[in-house]
Design an enzyme around this catalytic site. Structure first.
Site, PDB file in Angstrom:
ATOM      1  N   ALA A 186       0.843  -1.196   0.000  1.00 10.70           N
ATOM      2  CA  ALA A 186       0.000   0.000   0.000  1.00 10.70           C
ATOM      3  C   ALA A 186       0.875   1.241   0.000  1.00 10.70           C
ATOM      4  CB  ALA A 186      -0.922  -0.001   1.215  1.00 10.70           C
ATOM      5  N   VAL A 187       0.646   2.103  -0.979  1.00  5.79           N
ATOM      6  CA  VAL A 187       1.331   3.392  -1.052  1.00  5.79           C
ATOM      7  C   VAL A 187       0.239   4.465  -1.079  1.00  5.79           C
ATOM      8  CG1 VAL A 187       2.849   4.885  -2.399  1.00  5.79           C
ATOM      9  CG2 VAL A 187       3.335   2.422  -2.248  1.00  5.79           C
ATOM     10  N   GLU A 240      -0.662 -12.101  -5.680  1.00  3.28           N
ATOM     11  CA  GLU A 240      -1.899 -11.958  -6.429  1.00  3.28           C
ATOM     12  C   GLU A 240      -2.198 -10.475  -6.525  1.00  3.28           C
ATOM     13  OE1 GLU A 240      -3.062 -13.951  -3.364  1.00  3.28           O
ATOM     14  OE2 GLU A 240      -3.012 -15.951  -4.201  1.00  3.28           O
ATOM     15  N   ASN A 284      -5.597  -3.881 -12.287  1.00  2.00           N
ATOM     16  CA  ASN A 284      -4.723  -2.886 -11.651  1.00  2.00           C
ATOM     17  C   ASN A 284      -3.448  -2.744 -12.472  1.00  2.00           C
ATOM     18  OD1 ASN A 284      -3.112  -1.314  -9.997  1.00  2.00           O
ATOM     19  ND2 ASN A 284      -3.754  -2.326  -8.111  1.00  2.00           N
ATOM     20  N   TYR A 310       5.165  -4.704 -10.686  1.00  3.02           N
ATOM     21  CA  TYR A 310       5.652  -6.059 -10.459  1.00  3.02           C
ATOM     22  C   TYR A 310       6.422  -6.600 -11.668  1.00  3.02           C
ATOM     23  CZ  TYR A 310       2.611  -5.834  -6.380  1.00  3.02           C
ATOM     24  OH  TYR A 310       2.019  -5.468  -5.208  1.00  3.02           O
TER      25      TYR A 310
END
Length: 137
Positions: free
Chosen positions: A59-60, A92, A97, A104
């Site tokens: 989370a950013v 996952e 997104n 990734y």
């Protein structure tokens, strides 16, 4: 970061999948296989066990994006996972997104499968998850 602080950031970032509660973070952090990597503006929660590592969540905060924080956290995860004896890592990510998938892929992860209907949306619909993997050795 405390479980409450983690939940606050997570709640600002996620809708699908749903944000995690402070109690859920506390339970995960109590597990010796789970590790937290945090910087101002964001965090990554990972797990390493039996030669495998998993990014549980990243989370950013919106105001901290586009500054390399996600990339640094993923890099730190890869180093920590290898130090804990993992030889490969997986995650996952919501299949829609694109920003996370690009992050990734940039870190060397590749798509390995799809979990149809894995995530529930707030409206009750189901969204697919893309499973991504990467060797650590």
């Amino acid at each position: 970061m405390t479980p409450a602080a983690l939940a606050a950031v997570h709640g600002r970032v996620f809708v699908t999948p749903r944000p995690w509660s402070a109690a859920e973070f506390a339970a995960l952090l109590a597990d010796a296989t789970v590790f937290l990597l945090a910087e101002p503006g964001g965090f990554l929660l990972g797990r390493a066990v039996a030669g495998e590592a998993e990014i549980l969540t990243l989370a950013v905060a919106p105001e901290a994006r586009r500054r390399g924080l996600g990339r640094r956290l993923v890099g730190a995860f890869l180093a920590e996972a290898a130090a804990r004896g993992a030889d490969h890592a997986f995650l996952e990510v919501a299949a829609d997104n694109a920003a996370a998938i690009a992050l990734y892929c940039g870190a060397g992860f590749v798509a390995a499968g799809r979990r149809r209907g894995y995530f529930a949306t707030p409206e009750g619909a189901r969204g697919d998850a893309l499973v991504m993997v990467r060797a650590l050795s």
